[in-house]
Design an enzyme around this catalytic site. Structure first.
Site, PDB file in Angstrom:
ATOM      1  N   GLU A  17      45.279  38.478  49.208  1.00 53.59           N
ATOM      2  CA  GLU A  17      43.897  38.341  48.883  1.00 53.59           C
ATOM      3  C   GLU A  17      42.883  39.419  49.452  1.00 53.59           C
ATOM      4  O   GLU A  17      43.053  39.879  50.722  1.00 53.59           O
ATOM      5  CB  GLU A  17      43.063  36.947  49.407  1.00 53.59           C
ATOM      6  CG  GLU A  17      43.535  35.783  48.525  1.00 53.59           C
ATOM      7  CD  GLU A  17      42.794  34.600  49.267  1.00 53.59           C
ATOM      8  OE1 GLU A  17      41.678  34.752  49.551  1.00 53.59           O
ATOM      9  OE2 GLU A  17      43.546  33.396  49.239  1.00 53.59           O
ATOM     10  N   ARG A  75      49.346  35.314  41.551  1.00 55.95           N
ATOM     11  CA  ARG A  75      49.805  34.310  42.635  1.00 55.95           C
ATOM     12  C   ARG A  75      48.729  33.107  42.435  1.00 55.95           C
ATOM     13  O   ARG A  75      47.472  33.068  42.331  1.00 55.95           O
ATOM     14  CB  ARG A  75      48.935  35.107  43.880  1.00 55.95           C
ATOM     15  CG  ARG A  75      48.924  34.257  45.133  1.00 55.95           C
ATOM     16  CD  ARG A  75      48.674  34.940  46.631  1.00 55.95           C
ATOM     17  NE  ARG A  75      48.511  34.041  47.670  1.00 55.95           N
ATOM     18  CZ  ARG A  75      47.541  33.611  48.338  1.00 55.95           C
ATOM     19  NH1 ARG A  75      46.397  34.088  47.956  1.00 55.95           N
ATOM     20  NH2 ARG A  75      47.505  32.918  49.102  1.00 55.95           N
ATOM     21  N   HIS A  81      47.129  25.265  49.582  1.00 54.31           N
ATOM     22  CA  HIS A  81      46.020  26.126  49.601  1.00 54.31           C
ATOM     23  C   HIS A  81      44.753  24.958  49.745  1.00 54.31           C
ATOM     24  O   HIS A  81      43.956  24.753  48.944  1.00 54.31           O
ATOM     25  CB  HIS A  81      45.779  26.934  48.240  1.00 54.31           C
ATOM     26  CG  HIS A  81      44.925  27.930  48.538  1.00 54.31           C
ATOM     27  ND1 HIS A  81      45.085  29.385  48.093  1.00 54.31           N
ATOM     28  CD2 HIS A  81      43.598  28.067  48.981  1.00 54.31           C
ATOM     29  CE1 HIS A  81      43.894  30.113  48.414  1.00 54.31           C
ATOM     30  NE2 HIS A  81      43.187  29.439  48.604  1.00 54.31           N
ATOM     31  N   ASN A 110      45.400  37.965  53.995  1.00 58.79           N
ATOM     32  CA  ASN A 110      44.302  37.932  53.176  1.00 58.79           C
ATOM     33  C   ASN A 110      43.156  38.443  53.902  1.00 58.79           C
ATOM     34  O   ASN A 110      42.937  38.387  55.209  1.00 58.79           O
ATOM     35  CB  ASN A 110      43.752  36.685  53.080  1.00 58.79           C
ATOM     36  CG  ASN A 110      44.664  35.760  52.176  1.00 58.79           C
ATOM     37  OD1 ASN A 110      45.626  36.521  51.648  1.00 58.79           O
ATOM     38  ND2 ASN A 110      44.566  34.547  51.772  1.00 58.79           N
ATOM     39  N   TYR A 120      38.926  40.329  54.154  1.00 59.60           N
ATOM     40  CA  TYR A 120      37.533  40.407  53.442  1.00 59.60           C
ATOM     41  C   TYR A 120      36.580  41.357  54.515  1.00 59.60           C
ATOM     42  O   TYR A 120      35.815  42.025  53.970  1.00 59.60           O
ATOM     43  CB  TYR A 120      37.033  39.085  53.183  1.00 59.60           C
ATOM     44  CG  TYR A 120      37.615  38.380  52.126  1.00 59.60           C
ATOM     45  CD1 TYR A 120      37.351  38.575  50.676  1.00 59.60           C
ATOM     46  CD2 TYR A 120      38.806  37.595  52.338  1.00 59.60           C
ATOM     47  CE1 TYR A 120      37.960  37.897  49.831  1.00 59.60           C
ATOM     48  CE2 TYR A 120      39.358  36.651  51.426  1.00 59.60           C
ATOM     49  CZ  TYR A 120      38.918  37.104  50.089  1.00 59.60           C
ATOM     50  OH  TYR A 120      39.980  36.384  49.243  1.00 59.60           O
ATOM     51  N   GLU A 127      46.386  30.560  54.577  1.00 58.57           N
ATOM     52  CA  GLU A 127      45.215  30.525  55.599  1.00 58.57           C
ATOM     53  C   GLU A 127      45.327  29.250  56.607  1.00 58.57           C
ATOM     54  O   GLU A 127      44.240  28.623  56.562  1.00 58.57           O
ATOM     55  CB  GLU A 127      44.050  30.962  55.179  1.00 58.57           C
ATOM     56  CG  GLU A 127      43.800  32.166  54.305  1.00 58.57           C
ATOM     57  CD  GLU A 127      42.492  32.545  53.951  1.00 58.57           C
ATOM     58  OE1 GLU A 127      41.737  31.805  53.841  1.00 58.57           O
ATOM     59  OE2 GLU A 127      42.386  33.746  53.218  1.00 58.57           O
TER      60      GLU A 127
HETATM   61  C1  FCB Z   1      39.680  32.859  51.391  1.00 56.55           C
HETATM   62  C2  FCB Z   1      40.405  31.661  50.357  1.00 56.55           C
HETATM   63  C3  FCB Z   1      40.229  31.915  49.037  1.00 56.55           C
HETATM   64  C4  FCB Z   1      38.576  32.209  48.501  1.00 56.55           C
HETATM   65  C5  FCB Z   1      38.474  33.519  49.362  1.00 56.55           C
HETATM   66  C6  FCB Z   1      36.969  34.043  48.973  1.00 56.55           C
HETATM   67  O1  FCB Z   1      39.407  32.438  52.487  1.00 56.55           O
HETATM   68  O2  FCB Z   1      41.791  31.799  50.593  1.00 56.55           O
HETATM   69  O3  FCB Z   1      40.715  30.311  48.485  1.00 56.55           O
HETATM   70  O4  FCB Z   1      37.892  31.350  48.725  1.00 56.55           O
HETATM   71  O5  FCB Z   1      38.562  33.118  51.010  1.00 56.55           O
END
Ligand code: FCB
Length: 453
Positions: free
Chosen positions: A360, A82, A126, A297, A299, A171
């Site tokens: 992600e 990707r 992006h 995405n 985290y 995003e």
């Molecule tokens: C996301 C982004 C990516 C990277 C990660 C850690 O928000 O899409 O580019 O910076 O965080």
């Protein structure tokens, strides 16, 4: 979470593994072969905006090292790569003249992927908006939405037959909220009116682009990538619970609802509808396009409390005080894989959605080489637990088709510059030497197991 090692057999048979990057974070060659400037060049060159005043002028030098980088991806045994196109490399002014040298770079990259049997999953945007478009207001200007659709058409025409999928935005929350409201990303504005317009015109750009590309390349799978938040109230109090609901409506609903239901959440419209462009209702049909897939995405969870500041705008939420005992990555983000699983299940309960890819997921740990080895055990654990969460969601019937680790390699982490490392591969920014970390070897073994099963 269950800490036992994840195995590919816990995931669907045709599950796809990949690694992800983005143009501005890795390419460098900012001034080479006719590339025009983007808002991220302008922002990172403004003193004080990025840690250490770092910028993406050279980044990972991927523009020159693309071939050995593709070999590296192949060494990770993944099925897919990707990446994002740099809009201003293709169209230096954002519209008009096509820069053939820019096209040639992506020709090489795509042919290189196909020669290695890597499926190219491409992103159109992006965050690196051409500066020329920012001069006219960027995403606060309706014309940017049509410029985006023209750009999408060029990409589809030149590259569509070689892509495994195309997503419009990565995003859009970040490029509207962080860019136009919080001022911590390019273009660095702090203006709620602008942010609401940016949200709407990005949605419109998405809808226009999907329609145009679908007409040209009906067989190319199309989608969008969202960074949905898994939201929890900081306390059990009624005020905090209400704040969590509002927070979700603003940060998730204002993206999911128009894209997948053709409407904005009613609380959002009540509080902020006046800030939407006039006659916004007329755009909803255009925005609400059928999609082949969407990307998530993820985290870290969002824990929020009621914002008692009387001047606070909707959603009147604030970050809950951090629990000092909670495990965090080196960027300070809470580690909690079960919140990921909860989110996947909840979003499919609430919306009718096409299949999903995790586009992600990953962790910032700044381990450096010791005797040539990077033993990033904490990243291995993070990935293991989060892929386990995906497996659990799949078992609960959620249609997750694949998982892309963020990131292939350490890179320019936006406002954090080069201080925060998310790669499966370590990059020495002096020499640009790449070294696969323990997590990279671990991920390669998982992906390998899958392709053999
Ligand atoms: C996301 C982004 C990516 C990277 C990660 C850690 O928000 O899409 O580019 O910076 O965080």
């Amino acid at each position: 979470m269950n800490n036992s090692p994840i195995s590919s057999s816990s995931l669907p048979e045709d599950f796809l593994y990949g690694v992800a990057t983005a143009a501005y974070q890795i390419e460098g060659a900012a001034d080479v072969d006719g590339r025009g400037p983007s808002v991220w060049d302008d922002f990172s060159h403004t003193p004080g905006k990025v840690v250490n005043n770092d910028n993406g002028d050279v980044a990972c030098d991927h523009y020159n090292r693309w071939e050995s980088d593709l070999d590296l991806i192949k060494q990770l045994n993944v099925d897919a790569y990707r990446f994002s196109f740099s809009w201003s490399r293709i169209l230096p002014q954002g519209v008009g003249r096509i820069n053939e040298k820019g096209i040639e770079f992506y020709d090489r990259l795509l042919d290189g992927c196909l020669a290695r049997e890597l499926k190219p999953f491409a992103t159109l945007f992006h965050w690196d908006l051409p500066s020329a478009l920012q001069q006219h207001g960027g995403w606060t200007d309706r014309n940017t939405a049509s410029a985006f659709a023209d750009y999408a058409e060029i990409i589809a025409t030149r590259f569509g037959d070689r892509l495994a999928s195309l997503t419009t935005f990565n995003e859009p929350w970040c490029s509207s909220i962080l860019g136009y409201l919080e001022g911590i990303h390019a273009p660095g504005h702090k203006d709620l009116d602008q942010a609401i317009k940016a949200i709407h015109y990005q949605h419109l750009g998405h809808g226009l682009a999907i329609e145009r590309v679908k007409a040209l390349k009906p067989n190319l799978p199309l989608g969008i990538v969202l960074n949905l938040q898994s939201v929890y109230p900081g306390t059990e109090s009624e005020q905090d619970q209400q704040a969590a609901i509002r927070h979700e409506e603003f940060n998730n609903g204002a993206f999911l609802d128009p894209l997948f239901k053709g409407e904005y959440p009613s609380a959002f419209v009540k509080a902020l509808g006046e800030k939407l462009p006039t006659q916004w209702q007329n755009d909803l049909k255009q925005i609400h396009q059928p999609l082949d897939f969407w990307g998530l995405n993820y985290y870290t969870p969002a824990r929020v409390i009621n914002n008692t500041n009387t001047n606070a705008a909707f959603p009147q939420s604030a970050a809950a005080p951090k629990d000092p005992n909670c495990a965090v990555t080196d960027i300070g983000w809470e580690i909690n894989a079960s919140t990921f699983q909860d989110l996947m299940i909840k979003v499919y309960e609430r919306y009718t959605l096409p299949p999903c890819y995790i586009t992600e997921n990953g962790a910032c740990f700044n381990d450096e080489p010791i005797n040539g080895e990077i033993n990033d055990d904490r990243r291995v654990q993070y990935l293991n637990d989060h892929i386990q969460a995906v497996a659990n969601a799949c078992n609960a019937g959620i249609p997750v088709k694949g998982y892309f680790a963020w990131s292939l390699m350490d890179n320019f982490e936006w406002a954090e510059g080069y201080t925060m490392r998310f790669g499966l591969v370590h990059v020495d920014y002096q020499t640009h030497i790449r070294t696969i970390k323990k997590s990279g070897h671990w991920f390669a073994a998982l992906a390998q197991e899958n392709s053999q099963s």
